[in-house]
Design a protein around this motif. Sequence first.
Motif, PDB file in Angstrom:
ATOM      1  N   CYS A  47      -2.700   4.815   4.873  1.00 62.78           N
ATOM      2  CA  CYS A  47      -2.821   3.368   4.676  1.00 62.78           C
ATOM      3  C   CYS A  47      -2.585   2.637   5.988  1.00 62.78           C
ATOM      4  O   CYS A  47      -3.289   1.687   6.323  1.00 62.78           O
ATOM      5  N   LEU A  84      -9.267   0.102  10.760  1.00 60.77           N
ATOM      6  CA  LEU A  84     -10.570   0.069  10.098  1.00 60.77           C
ATOM      7  C   LEU A  84     -10.899  -1.347   9.638  1.00 60.77           C
ATOM      8  O   LEU A  84     -10.012  -2.156   9.384  1.00 60.77           O
ATOM      9  N   PHE A 110       3.042   8.329  -3.963  1.00 65.90           N
ATOM     10  CA  PHE A 110       1.683   8.172  -3.427  1.00 65.90           C
ATOM     11  C   PHE A 110       1.450   6.785  -2.839  1.00 65.90           C
ATOM     12  O   PHE A 110       0.394   6.503  -2.303  1.00 65.90           O
ATOM     13  N   ALA A 111       2.426   5.914  -2.974  1.00 68.44           N
ATOM     14  CA  ALA A 111       2.361   4.632  -2.266  1.00 68.44           C
ATOM     15  C   ALA A 111       3.728   4.389  -1.648  1.00 68.44           C
ATOM     16  O   ALA A 111       4.691   4.150  -2.357  1.00 68.44           O
ATOM     17  N   THR A 171     -15.512   4.622   3.391  1.00 72.17           N
ATOM     18  CA  THR A 171     -14.565   5.457   4.135  1.00 72.17           C
ATOM     19  C   THR A 171     -13.195   4.790   4.182  1.00 72.17           C
ATOM     20  O   THR A 171     -12.168   5.431   3.945  1.00 72.17           O
ATOM     21  N   ALA A 172     -13.164   3.501   4.508  1.00 65.88           N
ATOM     22  CA  ALA A 172     -11.885   2.809   4.628  1.00 65.88           C
ATOM     23  C   ALA A 172     -11.123   2.855   3.309  1.00 65.88           C
ATOM     24  O   ALA A 172      -9.934   3.158   3.280  1.00 65.88           O
ATOM     25  N   TYR A 173     -11.854   2.613   2.225  1.00 69.71           N
ATOM     26  CA  TYR A 173     -11.177   2.628   0.923  1.00 69.71           C
ATOM     27  C   TYR A 173     -10.685   4.026   0.552  1.00 69.71           C
ATOM     28  O   TYR A 173      -9.722   4.169  -0.185  1.00 69.71           O
ATOM     29  N   SER A 174     -11.354   5.050   1.088  1.00 67.38           N
ATOM     30  CA  SER A 174     -10.894   6.402   0.761  1.00 67.38           C
ATOM     31  C   SER A 174      -9.479   6.638   1.307  1.00 67.38           C
ATOM     32  O   SER A 174      -8.749   7.493   0.813  1.00 67.38           O
ATOM     33  N   PHE A 175      -9.095   5.862   2.318  1.00 69.09           N
ATOM     34  CA  PHE A 175      -7.741   6.013   2.857  1.00 69.09           C
ATOM     35  C   PHE A 175      -6.684   5.312   1.991  1.00 69.09           C
ATOM     36  O   PHE A 175      -5.539   5.712   1.988  1.00 69.09           O
ATOM     37  N   ILE A 176      -7.086   4.230   1.339  1.00 68.42           N
ATOM     38  CA  ILE A 176      -6.046   3.432   0.676  1.00 68.42           C
ATOM     39  C   ILE A 176      -6.111   3.476  -0.850  1.00 68.42           C
ATOM     40  O   ILE A 176      -5.170   3.045  -1.510  1.00 68.42           O
ATOM     41  N   VAL A 195      -5.806   5.673  -3.229  1.00 64.45           N
ATOM     42  CA  VAL A 195      -4.780   6.361  -4.020  1.00 64.45           C
ATOM     43  C   VAL A 195      -3.514   5.501  -4.090  1.00 64.45           C
ATOM     44  O   VAL A 195      -2.921   5.307  -5.161  1.00 64.45           O
ATOM     45  N   SER A 196      -3.136   4.955  -2.952  1.00 58.96           N
ATOM     46  CA  SER A 196      -1.925   4.127  -2.930  1.00 58.96           C
ATOM     47  C   SER A 196      -2.102   2.867  -3.769  1.00 58.96           C
ATOM     48  O   SER A 196      -1.177   2.444  -4.475  1.00 58.96           O
ATOM     49  N   ILE A 197      -3.302   2.286  -3.690  1.00 60.15           N
ATOM     50  CA  ILE A 197      -3.536   1.069  -4.463  1.00 60.15           C
ATOM     51  C   ILE A 197      -3.434   1.335  -5.953  1.00 60.15           C
ATOM     52  O   ILE A 197      -2.763   0.607  -6.690  1.00 60.15           O
ATOM     53  N   THR A 215      -1.845   3.747  -7.377  1.00 55.61           N
ATOM     54  CA  THR A 215      -0.440   4.029  -7.682  1.00 55.61           C
ATOM     55  C   THR A 215       0.341   2.737  -7.899  1.00 55.61           C
ATOM     56  O   THR A 215       1.101   2.598  -8.865  1.00 55.61           O
TER      57      THR A 215
END
Lengths: 275, 305
Positions: free
Chosen positions: A91, A98, A146-147, B16-21, B23-25, B27
């Motif tokens: 993140c 990005l 996970f966060a 691609t950018a969303y693939s980084f975040i 999972v956390s979102i 969660t």
Amino acid sequence: MKNKKKALYLTTIILFIMFLLIVLPLLWAVSLSFDRSAISSLPSFSLIPHKPSLFNYQAAAKMINLPRYFLNTIIVTTVNTCIAVLFALMCGFAFAKLKFIGKRFWYVFMLAVMMVPFESRLVPLFLQYRNWRLLNSWIPLMLGQFAYVYGTFFARSYISSIPDSLAESVYIDGGSEWRVFLSIIIPLSLPVVSTLAILQIISNWNAYLWPLVVISDYDKQMISVGVALFNSNEYATYYGPRLAVAVLSAIPLIAVYLVLQKHIVASVAVSGIKQ
Amino acid sequence: MKNLRLTKRELKQNVTAYSFIIVSIVTLLVLVYYPMISTVRYSLNRIGIVGYGEEYIGLENYKMLFSQSTFVRAISNTLILSIMGLLTIPVGFLFAVLINSIGNSKLQGFFRVGYYLPNIITGVSVYLIFRVVLMSDGGLLNNFLSLFVGRKVIIGWLADPKFARWGVTIVWVWMNAGYSMLINLSSLQAIPLDIYDAASIDGANALNKLILITIPNMKSCFSFLFITGMINGLARFTDIFIITGNDAYGGAGGTLQTILMYIFQFSFESPNYGVSSAGSMILFVFVLLLTMVNVKLTGFLKDEV
């Protein structure tokens, strides 16, 4: 000049005396834990056991399954730390480097979570896991990792300071953002990784309320809860074994601290100010 | 409308950018935002013990809480204990000033590490040890006091309602002063030395410097420790719960029961999820207010993305 030196000596002596007073309870506890005479009443104060023996440790070994708790806690702490740090870096990288739609929104979305104390969603979270039939397992202890919001914030500000030019060669070779993340960002972020890992290990090792609420089997319990339950049961009237348990359960973190002392102190100081 | 359409490249960039975040979102949505909304909802409903069967009752749960003297007492206990816990700030400041004054050396490193040690010791071990240290008969603290007073001191540091708050505060300060020292120390060392040099030339002594230079320069450090200390104090639970023997009532005639212990009692000991959710909301509002002050003071969210 002479006065200055005198003041320096005096301050050092005061600091030493205060340090001894601070660690005195610990030394006393260690001494009692080796003292055969610390059973249902306390022996008089001494830093050397009145009747030195390993009895308390042997008794403790029969009363509480510490190795099991250690193993459980080590597994959960390791898994949680790896997950939390990895996702914080992911993140952090996305928010630092990005471009995407809704970036500002999601960033505030994440940081706002810091204003919600975990304790205020304890009840619904518990009921939610109960509906999912996941109580009494380690999954409720792990999913939240996970966060890692604080870690995200911390990683973002660190990764922002890594120059873009380093990533360019990867992009020129046709590499993707994931490639940049894995081959450039992670290796360069090791200081953040270790700071976050240290903070995670300490907080996981000390986790109490949540494991107490979600795990009911003694066999699956974490060290802090296991020891506290032992403390509150009937055996706890015996001081010696109880302190033996206290000493044993303090050892792992102290060992880590002695090895990584400077690093841990620095991590805590930095994280505190930035928080 | 045309410029709102994404080119293929931009679409790929976003995916691609969303693939980084992502999972956390997800969660946070499932484990923070949704449960928080549930807390609000539960607090306005009567909830069965199984956690189903809701019946809207408006603010009844809140009224019920505030009519309970035990809840009002839990709030005041929590506030009093939080304020007493702020003792870590002056103690940590004192440690930091002394440690800073011996100059940058190996010895300073030793004290920094040594004074922080109590904070690193597994909480549960500390509570077990202090249960014995604070014993009324034969405890270390009473023995120590007896030496000074010259007669046997028997104070029930954890059992006597008059002293129990001091008892748990001693444990709290013992554990957390090292943290406060670290934060104070790095703040102290960030004060530019030439201010002190200039003051020396003007003939200021050590005390003048402390009052006129050091303390004013530590304002943001103190306010940070104040706010975070209050936030931690409001959610206080584990140390008191364990030290009083895993008892949500807190012992010592109820003088130690915090808001969270009260919530715990009504969530897991005699479940009434509506009431405990209303309690959680009250705790949430307290913490939220303090956090907002903290955000204002530290400029946390100003940081541009």
